[in-house]
Design a protein around this motif. Structure first.
Motif, PDB file in Angstrom:
ATOM      1  N   VAL A   1      10.424  -9.946  67.325  1.00  0.00           N
ATOM      2  CA  VAL A   1      10.100 -10.441  68.666  1.00  0.00           C
ATOM      3  C   VAL A   1       9.553  -9.310  69.538  1.00  0.00           C
ATOM      4  O   VAL A   1      10.095  -8.207  69.555  1.00  0.00           O
ATOM      5  N   VAL A   2       8.488  -9.616  70.278  1.00  0.00           N
ATOM      6  CA  VAL A   2       7.982  -8.741  71.333  1.00  0.00           C
ATOM      7  C   VAL A   2       8.230  -9.452  72.655  1.00  0.00           C
ATOM      8  O   VAL A   2       7.892 -10.629  72.803  1.00  0.00           O
ATOM      9  N   GLN A   3       8.837  -8.750  73.603  1.00  0.00           N
ATOM     10  CA  GLN A   3       9.096  -9.319  74.927  1.00  0.00           C
ATOM     11  C   GLN A   3       7.987  -8.887  75.877  1.00  0.00           C
ATOM     12  O   GLN A   3       7.802  -7.712  76.129  1.00  0.00           O
ATOM     13  N   GLY A   4       7.239  -9.849  76.372  1.00  0.00           N
ATOM     14  CA  GLY A   4       6.137  -9.547  77.269  1.00  0.00           C
ATOM     15  C   GLY A   4       6.616  -9.217  78.672  1.00  0.00           C
ATOM     16  O   GLY A   4       7.359  -9.986  79.281  1.00  0.00           O
ATOM     17  N   THR A   5       6.205  -8.047  79.168  1.00  0.00           N
ATOM     18  CA  THR A   5       6.499  -7.629  80.538  1.00  0.00           C
ATOM     19  C   THR A   5       5.288  -6.859  81.049  1.00  0.00           C
ATOM     20  O   THR A   5       4.333  -6.601  80.301  1.00  0.00           O
ATOM     21  N   ALA A   6       5.344  -6.457  82.305  1.00  0.00           N
ATOM     22  CA  ALA A   6       4.269  -5.635  82.853  1.00  0.00           C
ATOM     23  C   ALA A   6       4.200  -4.285  82.151  1.00  0.00           C
ATOM     24  O   ALA A   6       3.150  -3.621  82.169  1.00  0.00           O
ATOM     25  N   GLY A   7       5.294  -3.853  81.515  1.00  0.00           N
ATOM     26  CA  GLY A   7       5.323  -2.571  80.827  1.00  0.00           C
ATOM     27  C   GLY A   7       5.001  -2.644  79.347  1.00  0.00           C
ATOM     28  O   GLY A   7       4.987  -1.618  78.664  1.00  0.00           O
ATOM     29  N   THR A   8       4.741  -3.839  78.821  1.00  0.00           N
ATOM     30  CA  THR A   8       4.386  -3.985  77.408  1.00  0.00           C
ATOM     31  C   THR A   8       3.008  -3.364  77.158  1.00  0.00           C
ATOM     32  O   THR A   8       2.067  -3.603  77.918  1.00  0.00           O
ATOM     33  N   THR A   9       2.887  -2.578  76.109  1.00  0.00           N
ATOM     34  CA  THR A   9       1.621  -1.917  75.781  1.00  0.00           C
ATOM     35  C   THR A   9       1.127  -2.362  74.407  1.00  0.00           C
ATOM     36  O   THR A   9       1.835  -3.068  73.676  1.00  0.00           O
ATOM     37  N   GLU A  10      -0.070  -1.895  74.036  1.00  0.00           N
ATOM     38  CA  GLU A  10      -0.618  -2.212  72.716  1.00  0.00           C
ATOM     39  C   GLU A  10       0.295  -1.714  71.607  1.00  0.00           C
ATOM     40  O   GLU A  10       0.375  -2.332  70.536  1.00  0.00           O
ATOM     41  N   ASP A  11       0.976  -0.584  71.851  1.00  0.00           N
ATOM     42  CA  ASP A  11       1.890  -0.055  70.834  1.00  0.00           C
ATOM     43  C   ASP A  11       2.956  -1.071  70.451  1.00  0.00           C
ATOM     44  O   ASP A  11       3.401  -1.107  69.302  1.00  0.00           O
ATOM     45  N   HIS A  12       3.356  -1.878  71.415  1.00  0.00           N
ATOM     46  CA  HIS A  12       4.420  -2.851  71.154  1.00  0.00           C
ATOM     47  C   HIS A  12       3.972  -3.979  70.231  1.00  0.00           C
ATOM     48  O   HIS A  12       4.825  -4.665  69.643  1.00  0.00           O
ATOM     49  N   ILE A  13       2.668  -4.208  70.120  1.00  0.00           N
ATOM     50  CA  ILE A  13       2.205  -5.263  69.217  1.00  0.00           C
ATOM     51  C   ILE A  13       1.432  -4.704  68.019  1.00  0.00           C
ATOM     52  O   ILE A  13       1.078  -5.470  67.115  1.00  0.00           O
ATOM     53  N   LYS A  14       1.163  -3.398  68.024  1.00  0.00           N
ATOM     54  CA  LYS A  14       0.484  -2.784  66.878  1.00  0.00           C
ATOM     55  C   LYS A  14       1.404  -1.767  66.205  1.00  0.00           C
ATOM     56  O   LYS A  14       2.136  -2.095  65.279  1.00  0.00           O
ATOM     57  N   TYR A  15       1.382  -0.530  66.659  1.00  0.00           N
ATOM     58  CA  TYR A  15       2.198   0.499  66.026  1.00  0.00           C
ATOM     59  C   TYR A  15       2.319   1.692  66.965  1.00  0.00           C
ATOM     60  O   TYR A  15       1.552   1.849  67.924  1.00  0.00           O
TER      61      TYR A  15
END
Length: 370
Positions: A108-122
């Protein structure tokens, strides 16, 4: 995992999923653990016509067509976006689907204003990079990349709360089904394996925070989950969640049907008042969702267990309702006070039962907060 605070669905229902898998002879897309028919049965529960040797309890309460369209979408390897008001069970449905399809709902990835590409890639393990340089061993894959490599379902919560850069990165993953790693010379592409898909959720109340682009919308099939308005269905949801709560806390406490009726009626009345309100100042800040009803009941049960006589009473329920919904002062308190005088008081005189105690408990809670 009996000692964890909250086990994921695939652990909580492991025995049930094992049994369903053992009797499932239906066609399975990709690397699915269960066939689409069995996935639906796991989520919505069994009926006599299913011809099973055991009963499978219902876990998500809503229209059957929403579940079926969600399953069909995932079988087509398109992204699934569950959208609706807060408290409509979007995340719970996503978890159940992932648990049934691949026995892993935790990517799971939690979407927030602080979510970055690293959180969905590597990202990178800095100490390993310093010691040995950049390599696949020093790379930290995101939950989404892990889902791609394993050919399972990844989840993205609160998609519209993430920035446009993150949403744009998701477009390429959904379209190309691979992630490039430009920092590496060799072994620098991660391809999605068959069975990979993404279930995203979005609150309709977040419209305008970070709207989805038309390009990203085309990569998802939308399933809109409406607010539960049927009192019988809502009562089933509240009972189901309350039973889980009592079991988790090992509490032996009965929830009288009359108090459950009072809770359901109160929320129905407050929703009607919100719908008739002329401005936001005349509405409670609360979404008045089914999830918030469960929260009110949970608060009342725990208060009765630890600070009462282990009996759920109308006054305690009223205090929990006021305490949970009065988020703005004085606006919400004024709305609740108006409701107590204009609706609860006449109803307590006309219907009797537990309403008079509920009336007094609410009055006392409003006075205390005022």
């Amino acid at each position: 995992m009996t000692d964890v605070l909250r086990a994921p669905a695939e652990v909580k229902y492991a025995e049930e999923l094992d049994w369903l898998e053992s009797v499932d002879d239906g066609p399975k897309p990709f690397s699915w653990r269960l066939s689409p028919r069995m996935v639906r049965l796991f989520v919505l529960g069994s009926e006599r016509a299913d011809g099973l040797d055991r009963e499978i309890p219902q876990k998500w309460f809503g229209d059957r067509s929403f579940v079926e369209r969600s399953i069909v979408t995932l079988a087509s390897d398109r992204g699934l976006l569950l959208i609706g008001d807060p408290g409509t069970g979007k995340s719970w449905l996503a978890e159940l689907l992932a648990a049934a399809i691949c026995r892993n709902s935790t990517l799971v990835v939690q979407g927030t204003a602080g979510t970055t590409e690293d959180h969905i890639k590597y990202s990178w393990n800095v100490s390993m990079v310093i010691a040995k340089g950049q390599s696949r061993q020093s790379m930290i894959p995101s939950p989404i990349m892990t889902a791609m490599e394993q050919g399972v379902v990844g989840r993205f919560e609160e998609l519209t709360r993430s920035t446009s850069d993150v949403q744009d990165a998701l477009i390429s993953i959904l379209s190309e089904k691979y992630v490039s790693i430009p920092e590496l010379d060799d072994d620098n592409i991660v391809f999605a394996q068959p069975g990979f898909s993404i279930i995203a959720t979005a609150n309709s109340r977040d419209r305008g925070v970070n709207d989805l682009s038309s390009a990203l919308k085309r990569r998802f099939n939308f399933v809109r989950i409406p607010v539960v308005t049927n009192k019988r269905s809502e009562a089933e949801i509240v009972r189901f969640r309350t039973t889980e709560l009592l079991r988790r806390h090992r509490i032996e406490l009965e929830v009288p049907p009359t108090l459950l009726d009072i809770l359901l009626q109160s929320f129905a009345d407050l929703r009607a008042a919100a719908a008739a309100a002329g401005s936001d100042d005349e509405k409670l800040e609360s979404a008045l969702s089914t999830a918030e009803q469960i929260g009110v009941l949970e608060d009342a049960i725990l208060h009765s267990q630890f600070f009462g006589d282990r009996t759920l009473r109308a006054a305690t329920l009223a205090g929990s309702l006021v305490g949970s919904l009065a988020r703005r002062a004085p606006e919400d308190l004024a709305i609740l006070n108006k409701y107590w005088h204009g609706v609860v008081e006449p109803r307590s005189k006309a219907d009797g039962g537990s309403w008079p105690e509920f009336l007094e408990g609410g009055r006392e809670a409003i006075a205390t907060l005022s």
